[in-house]
Design a protein around this motif. Structure first.
Motif, PDB file in Angstrom:
ATOM      1  N   GLY A 127      -8.187   5.471   9.342  1.00 27.15           N
ATOM      2  CA  GLY A 127      -8.076   6.591   8.419  1.00 27.15           C
ATOM      3  C   GLY A 127      -9.416   7.275   8.239  1.00 27.15           C
ATOM      4  O   GLY A 127     -10.411   6.923   8.884  1.00 27.15           O
ATOM      5  N   GLU A 183      -2.865   4.926  -1.328  1.00 26.15           N
ATOM      6  CA  GLU A 183      -2.625   5.889  -0.254  1.00 26.15           C
ATOM      7  C   GLU A 183      -3.066   5.358   1.111  1.00 26.15           C
ATOM      8  O   GLU A 183      -3.089   6.095   2.093  1.00 26.15           O
ATOM      9  CB  GLU A 183      -3.362   7.199  -0.561  1.00 26.15           C
ATOM     10  N   PHE A 215      -1.679   2.738   2.917  1.00 25.06           N
ATOM     11  CA  PHE A 215      -0.703   2.062   3.771  1.00 25.06           C
ATOM     12  C   PHE A 215      -0.502   2.718   5.138  1.00 25.06           C
ATOM     13  O   PHE A 215      -0.386   2.008   6.152  1.00 25.06           O
ATOM     14  CB  PHE A 215       0.639   1.925   3.060  1.00 25.06           C
ATOM     15  N   PRO A 216      -0.482   4.056   5.261  1.00 24.79           N
ATOM     16  CA  PRO A 216      -0.265   4.654   6.577  1.00 24.79           C
ATOM     17  C   PRO A 216      -1.317   4.271   7.617  1.00 24.79           C
ATOM     18  O   PRO A 216      -1.076   4.411   8.824  1.00 24.79           O
ATOM     19  CB  PRO A 216      -0.315   6.164   6.293  1.00 24.79           C
ATOM     20  N   TYR A 217      -2.465   3.766   7.184  1.00 22.77           N
ATOM     21  CA  TYR A 217      -3.540   3.433   8.114  1.00 22.77           C
ATOM     22  C   TYR A 217      -3.573   1.947   8.480  1.00 22.77           C
ATOM     23  O   TYR A 217      -4.440   1.515   9.247  1.00 22.77           O
ATOM     24  CB  TYR A 217      -4.893   3.834   7.513  1.00 22.77           C
ATOM     25  N   THR A 250      -3.344   0.989  12.318  1.00 22.26           N
ATOM     26  CA  THR A 250      -4.625   1.102  13.009  1.00 22.26           C
ATOM     27  C   THR A 250      -5.542  -0.046  12.629  1.00 22.26           C
ATOM     28  O   THR A 250      -6.228  -0.629  13.480  1.00 22.26           O
ATOM     29  CB  THR A 250      -5.296   2.446  12.669  1.00 22.26           C
ATOM     30  N   PRO A 291       2.800   2.541  -2.991  1.00 25.56           N
ATOM     31  CA  PRO A 291       3.712   3.099  -2.000  1.00 25.56           C
ATOM     32  C   PRO A 291       5.060   2.394  -2.047  1.00 25.56           C
ATOM     33  O   PRO A 291       5.147   1.206  -2.391  1.00 25.56           O
ATOM     34  CB  PRO A 291       2.996   2.840  -0.664  1.00 25.56           C
ATOM     35  N   GLU A 347       6.895   1.245   0.200  1.00 23.36           N
ATOM     36  CA  GLU A 347       7.014   0.105   1.107  1.00 23.36           C
ATOM     37  C   GLU A 347       6.591  -1.215   0.468  1.00 23.36           C
ATOM     38  O   GLU A 347       6.986  -2.294   0.917  1.00 23.36           O
ATOM     39  CB  GLU A 347       6.161   0.333   2.367  1.00 23.36           C
ATOM     40  N   ARG A 390      10.006  -1.705  12.189  1.00 24.23           N
ATOM     41  CA  ARG A 390       9.031  -0.622  12.240  1.00 24.23           C
ATOM     42  C   ARG A 390       9.203   0.279  11.034  1.00 24.23           C
ATOM     43  O   ARG A 390      10.277   0.349  10.433  1.00 24.23           O
ATOM     44  CB  ARG A 390       9.241   0.223  13.508  1.00 24.23           C
ATOM     45  N   THR A 391       8.156   0.981  10.689  1.00 27.05           N
ATOM     46  CA  THR A 391       8.259   2.009   9.665  1.00 27.05           C
ATOM     47  C   THR A 391       7.722   3.296  10.248  1.00 27.05           C
ATOM     48  O   THR A 391       7.014   3.300  11.248  1.00 27.05           O
ATOM     49  CB  THR A 391       7.434   1.646   8.416  1.00 27.05           C
ATOM     50  N   THR A 437       5.428   5.084   9.164  1.00 27.91           N
ATOM     51  CA  THR A 437       3.985   5.249   9.030  1.00 27.91           C
ATOM     52  C   THR A 437       3.197   4.111   9.645  1.00 27.91           C
ATOM     53  O   THR A 437       1.982   4.150   9.670  1.00 27.91           O
ATOM     54  CB  THR A 437       3.619   5.321   7.537  1.00 27.91           C
ATOM     55  N   HIS A 438       3.862   3.081  10.138  1.00 23.05           N
ATOM     56  CA  HIS A 438       3.139   1.905  10.608  1.00 23.05           C
ATOM     57  C   HIS A 438       3.830   1.325  11.828  1.00 23.05           C
ATOM     58  O   HIS A 438       4.993   0.984  11.786  1.00 23.05           O
ATOM     59  CB  HIS A 438       3.088   0.858   9.475  1.00 23.05           C
TER      60      HIS A 438
END
Length: 443
Positions: free
Chosen positions: A71, A80, A82-84, A87, A155, A157, A423-424, A426-427
């Motif tokens: 990120g 904020e 979780f989407p990273y 990675t 989040p 999730e 899977r999601t 964002t991840h």
């Protein structure tokens, strides 16, 4: 042994007192250092939040901090991040494929999610025995939602991934007995829960030493991140009741987004608390100090007659330990870890959460009785020395790791926990089912 600490948002290098910087930062830094003192090699993985940070930073002998590019290289609220985590997990996997740790200890649910994903990737590439994972949550989403309701910014999730992490880790290290019961309710088997508390540096936090000068005859102190659930507003309201009784008492508030007179004035919670103090007519009795460094805090603790910790809920709470180590009596909400650390009428007094009248009554009783304050303070220091040194916490953690290594077994193929999507959106990673360790008991 080689220990990988994963702490995605709470760097051991971060300043304390900000919205996302607090007890977890201290816990990771101090536990890592104490483990290094016991001869272990510790690497702490945390997300890079500043482009100028080097990739690797020595924290102290035996401890290195690795900044992971996941990120943007700037501060991002933990809710904020979780989407990273996909990675983040991929970077961990690449590191551990080359330099495999003996054990991984993840801190917070997103760290656990990334760590479990990473060890699954490593095992998929190498086969053989899976790297064992210990998990400390520091806070549970189910408890946060219970107390904050619609104000919870976690989040979506988290609701299903956090329990999945708990059920998938080889061992969950709870910081207090209350958390152990919460984990059991989430489906974590009791035999895979160990209770190891947070600790306190009793050589830094001690009764003797410099004492900060007071502004009034009596002083009450509270120290925490400035977020509403920490209950600073309750303490200010209690102060107003004490002032109304004719007491010459001040409240010192440590914590916030910056130092007093700088970024603190832009902190929304500071603005709310400032307005509350003005409305109650006690603004001249309240001093907001902003962030203070660890080495500045002992003198502040020693200057206080009473330390108040009045959160709505608290997974553990390091401030009561620091106060006790400095020989100060504590008035604490009877929630979470504070039930374990603060002994009722032994090292302090318990009060119901969000009850300003009870806080005022407890603080007033202690302010009126110097002998009782002194006795509670002596007992608090003794308790900190006997139960909560980082050396003891590190030894207990080491025993958890040793049991994990003794019980590590190979698993044929990683699979997602029951009820968890593979899977999601964002991840790209997945949480994997942990190997079942042998005969571990909750303590």
């Amino acid at each position: 042994m080689k220990i990988a600490m994963v702490s995605e948002h709470a760097s051991p290098l971060a300043a304390l007192g900000g919205v996302d910087a607090g007890g977890q930062n201290v816990h990771v830094a101090e536990l890592s250092g104490a483990l290094a003192d016991r001869g272990h090699q510790v690497t702490v993985y945390t997300r890079r939040d500043d482009a100028t940070q080097p990739v690797r930073v020595p924290l102290r002998p035996g401890v290195e901090v690795v900044h992971v590019d996941a990120g943007p290289a700037r501060h991002v609220s933990k809710d904020e991040l979780f989407p990273y985590m996909g990675t983040f997990a991929s970077v961990l996997a690449a590191e551990w494929f080359v330099d495999r740790p003996d054990v991984v200890h993840a801190h917070f649910w997103m760290s656990g999610h990334a760590a479990l994903d990473a060890v699954a990737q490593v095992q998929a590439r190498t086969g053989g025995t899976r790297i064992p994972v210990a998990q400390t949550f520091h806070a549970l989403g189910v408890v946060k939602r219970r107390h904050q309701g619609s104000a919870d910014t976690s989040p979506a999730e988290r609701e299903w991934l956090e329990p999945a992490v708990g059920r998938s880790a080889d061992q969950v290290v709870a910081t207090c007995s209350d958390e152990a019961f919460e984990l059991k309710a989430l489906g974590v088997p009791l035999q895979r829960i160990s209770v190891v508390p947070c600790g306190v540096d009793v050589s830094l936090f001690r009764p003797d030493g410099p004492v900060e000068e007071r502004g009034r005859a009596q002083r009450v102190l509270t120290a925490s991140r400035l977020v509403r659930r920490k209950g600073v507003g309750t303490t200010i309201a209690a102060l107003a009741a004490l002032v109304a009784q004719g007491r010459d008492v001040e409240l010192v508030v440590v914590g916030g987004a910056g130092v007093a007179g700088a970024d603190l004035v832009d902190d929304p919670e500071y603005q709310r608390l400032d307005a509350l103090a003005r409305t109650l007519g006690v603004r001249d009795h309240v001093t907001f100090r902003g962030q203070l460094g660890q080495h500045e805090m002992p003198a502040v603790y020693r200057s206080a007659d009473v330390v108040v910790c009045a959160p709505w809920y608290e997974p553990f709470g390091i401030v009561p330990l620091e106060a006790m180590a400095c020989g100060r009596p504590v008035v604490a909400s009877s929630v979470g870890g504070l039930i374990d650390t603060v002994v009722e009428d032994g090292t302090g007094l318990h009060v119901p959460p969000r009850d300003e009248a009870e806080v005022a009554a407890a603080v007033g009783a202690l302010l009126d009785d110097p002998d009782r304050r002194e006795a509670l303070g002596r007992a608090g220091r003794a308790r900190a020395e006997s139960r909560y040194t980082w050396q003891k916490v590190a030894a207990d953690s080491e025993r958890v790791y040793e049991r994990l290594l003794a019980g590590a077994v190979a698993v044929a193929a990683p699979t997602a926990p029951a009820g968890a999507p593979q899977r999601t959106a964002t991840h790209a990673g997945r949480v994997t089912r942990a190997a079942q360790p042998t005969e571990r008991t909750a303590r």
